[in-house]
Design a protein around this motif. Structure first.
Motif, PDB file in Angstrom:
ATOM      1  N   THR A 193       0.868  -1.176   0.000  1.00 40.60           N
ATOM      2  CA  THR A 193       0.000   0.000   0.000  1.00 40.60           C
ATOM      3  C   THR A 193       0.903   1.224   0.000  1.00 40.60           C
ATOM      4  N   ALA A 194       0.318   2.380  -0.206  1.00 37.68           N
ATOM      5  CA  ALA A 194       1.103   3.616  -0.172  1.00 37.68           C
ATOM      6  C   ALA A 194       1.791   3.778   1.180  1.00 37.68           C
ATOM      7  N   THR A 195       1.092   3.475   2.249  1.00 38.92           N
ATOM      8  CA  THR A 195       1.657   3.626   3.596  1.00 38.92           C
ATOM      9  C   THR A 195       2.828   2.678   3.813  1.00 38.92           C
ATOM     10  N   ARG A 196       2.685   1.440   3.379  1.00 40.39           N
ATOM     11  CA  ARG A 196       3.781   0.481   3.550  1.00 40.39           C
ATOM     12  C   ARG A 196       4.988   0.887   2.700  1.00 40.39           C
ATOM     13  N   TRP A 197       4.720   1.383   1.492  1.00 41.14           N
ATOM     14  CA  TRP A 197       5.810   1.852   0.630  1.00 41.14           C
ATOM     15  C   TRP A 197       6.497   3.043   1.279  1.00 41.14           C
ATOM     16  N   GLN A 198       5.724   3.934   1.879  1.00 38.83           N
ATOM     17  CA  GLN A 198       6.268   5.125   2.532  1.00 38.83           C
ATOM     18  C   GLN A 198       7.232   4.735   3.651  1.00 38.83           C
ATOM     19  N   VAL A 199       6.822   3.789   4.489  1.00 43.85           N
ATOM     20  CA  VAL A 199       7.678   3.373   5.604  1.00 43.85           C
ATOM     21  C   VAL A 199       8.902   2.627   5.082  1.00 43.85           C
ATOM     22  N   LEU A 200       8.702   1.757   4.094  1.00 47.06           N
ATOM     23  CA  LEU A 200       9.842   1.066   3.487  1.00 47.06           C
ATOM     24  C   LEU A 200      10.832   2.073   2.911  1.00 47.06           C
ATOM     25  N   GLY A 201      10.311   3.054   2.207  1.00 50.76           N
ATOM     26  CA  GLY A 201      11.159   4.066   1.589  1.00 50.76           C
ATOM     27  C   GLY A 201      11.993   4.832   2.595  1.00 50.76           C
ATOM     28  N   ALA A 202      11.459   5.007   3.781  1.00 49.09           N
ATOM     29  CA  ALA A 202      12.174   5.762   4.816  1.00 49.09           C
ATOM     30  C   ALA A 202      13.433   5.041   5.283  1.00 49.09           C
ATOM     31  N   VAL A 203      13.464   3.720   5.167  1.00 49.52           N
ATOM     32  CA  VAL A 203      14.604   2.960   5.689  1.00 49.52           C
ATOM     33  C   VAL A 203      15.461   2.338   4.583  1.00 49.52           C
ATOM     34  N   LEU A 204      15.275   2.792   3.352  1.00 46.21           N
ATOM     35  CA  LEU A 204      16.071   2.235   2.254  1.00 46.21           C
ATOM     36  C   LEU A 204      17.553   2.567   2.391  1.00 46.21           C
ATOM     37  N   SER A 205      17.862   3.785   2.806  1.00 43.38           N
ATOM     38  CA  SER A 205      19.273   4.178   2.864  1.00 43.38           C
ATOM     39  C   SER A 205      19.939   3.841   4.201  1.00 43.38           C
ATOM     40  N   GLU A 206      19.136   3.774   5.257  1.00 44.47           N
ATOM     41  CA  GLU A 206      19.699   3.425   6.567  1.00 44.47           C
ATOM     42  C   GLU A 206      18.570   3.017   7.513  1.00 44.47           C
ATOM     43  N   PRO A 207      18.875   2.116   8.453  1.00 47.60           N
ATOM     44  CA  PRO A 207      17.867   1.743   9.452  1.00 47.60           C
ATOM     45  C   PRO A 207      17.537   2.948  10.341  1.00 47.60           C
ATOM     46  N   LEU A 208      16.262   3.072  10.697  1.00 44.53           N
ATOM     47  CA  LEU A 208      15.811   4.162  11.559  1.00 44.53           C
ATOM     48  C   LEU A 208      14.881   3.609  12.629  1.00 44.53           C
ATOM     49  N   SER A 209      14.760   4.336  13.720  1.00 44.26           N
ATOM     50  CA  SER A 209      13.773   3.966  14.735  1.00 44.26           C
ATOM     51  C   SER A 209      12.385   4.369  14.243  1.00 44.26           C
ATOM     52  N   VAL A 210      11.371   3.797  14.842  1.00 45.49           N
ATOM     53  CA  VAL A 210       9.995   4.137  14.490  1.00 45.49           C
ATOM     54  C   VAL A 210       9.765   5.633  14.683  1.00 45.49           C
ATOM     55  N   SER A 211      10.277   6.193  15.765  1.00 50.04           N
ATOM     56  CA  SER A 211      10.115   7.627  16.027  1.00 50.04           C
ATOM     57  C   SER A 211      10.793   8.468  14.951  1.00 50.04           C
ATOM     58  N   ASP A 212      11.976   8.044  14.513  1.00 53.30           N
ATOM     59  CA  ASP A 212      12.682   8.775  13.455  1.00 53.30           C
ATOM     60  C   ASP A 212      11.898   8.731  12.145  1.00 53.30           C
ATOM     61  N   ILE A 213      11.335   7.578  11.824  1.00 53.55           N
ATOM     62  CA  ILE A 213      10.527   7.447  10.608  1.00 53.55           C
ATOM     63  C   ILE A 213       9.324   8.368  10.690  1.00 53.55           C
ATOM     64  N   ALA A 214       8.664   8.368  11.831  1.00 50.06           N
ATOM     65  CA  ALA A 214       7.474   9.208  12.013  1.00 50.06           C
ATOM     66  C   ALA A 214       7.812  10.681  11.829  1.00 50.06           C
ATOM     67  N   ARG A 215       8.920  11.119  12.419  1.00 52.90           N
ATOM     68  CA  ARG A 215       9.351  12.513  12.269  1.00 52.90           C
ATOM     69  C   ARG A 215       9.657  12.826  10.811  1.00 52.90           C
ATOM     70  N   GLU A 216      10.380  11.940  10.157  1.00 49.74           N
ATOM     71  CA  GLU A 216      10.781  12.153   8.764  1.00 49.74           C
ATOM     72  C   GLU A 216       9.570  12.221   7.834  1.00 49.74           C
TER      73      GLU A 216
END
Length: 147
Positions: A36-59
């Motif tokens: 889904t768009a949401t799953r792609w969005q979260v996946l996209g956030a961690v493509l270049s480096e692992p992030l915490s859930v809070s970091d993803i949310a902020r980004e």
């Protein structure tokens, strides 16, 4: 139009419309990869480096709870994994897996085609200027949040 209040209203309304358009396009692009768009969005956030859930949310500008639910779903699908975070014992890092990278690669041809088609309708210089304006507006709103 030089009235700041009118500019703010028109900017917000245009952004809301654009957000809806982007979400519809993202749903269509993500579907062939089983996302889904949401799953792609979260996946996209961690493509270049692992992030915490809070970091993803902020980004991404979305709630931590929403990111947590989505990351848990992605983990169950084997598209991300949780790993220890050296900076914070309790806040695990979300890391994309090879299966997650494969899913994103399935989206790339449609994404590339959409970019090409948009580029035929919008002058590159105008598109870059619009992006710059959106980034400046976002940065200004971020500054207001911190004052």
């Amino acid at each position: 139009m030089s009235d700041p209040q009118q500019l703010l209203s028109e900017s917000a309304l245009t952004t809301f419309r654009l957000n809806g358009q982007f979400l519809a396009v993202a749903e269509a692009l993500a579907a062939p990869a089983g996302l889904t768009a949401t799953r792609w969005q979260v996946l996209g956030a961690v493509l270049s480096e692992p992030l915490s859930v809070s970091d993803i949310a902020r980004e991404m500008g979305i709630t931590r709870q929403s990111v947590q639910r989505t990351a848990d779903l992605l983990a169950r699908q084997g598209l991300v994994t949780y790993r220890d975070n050296p900076a914070h014992r309790r806040a695990k890092l979300v890391e994309v897996t090879e299966a997650g990278l494969t899913a994103v690669r399935l989206i790339n041809p449609g994404h590339r085609d959409l970019a090409r088609r948009l580029g035929e309708l919008i002058d590159d210089t105008a598109w870059a200027a619009a992006l710059s304006g959106l980034q400046q507006l976002s940065d200004a709103l971020e500054q207001l949040d911190h004052t």
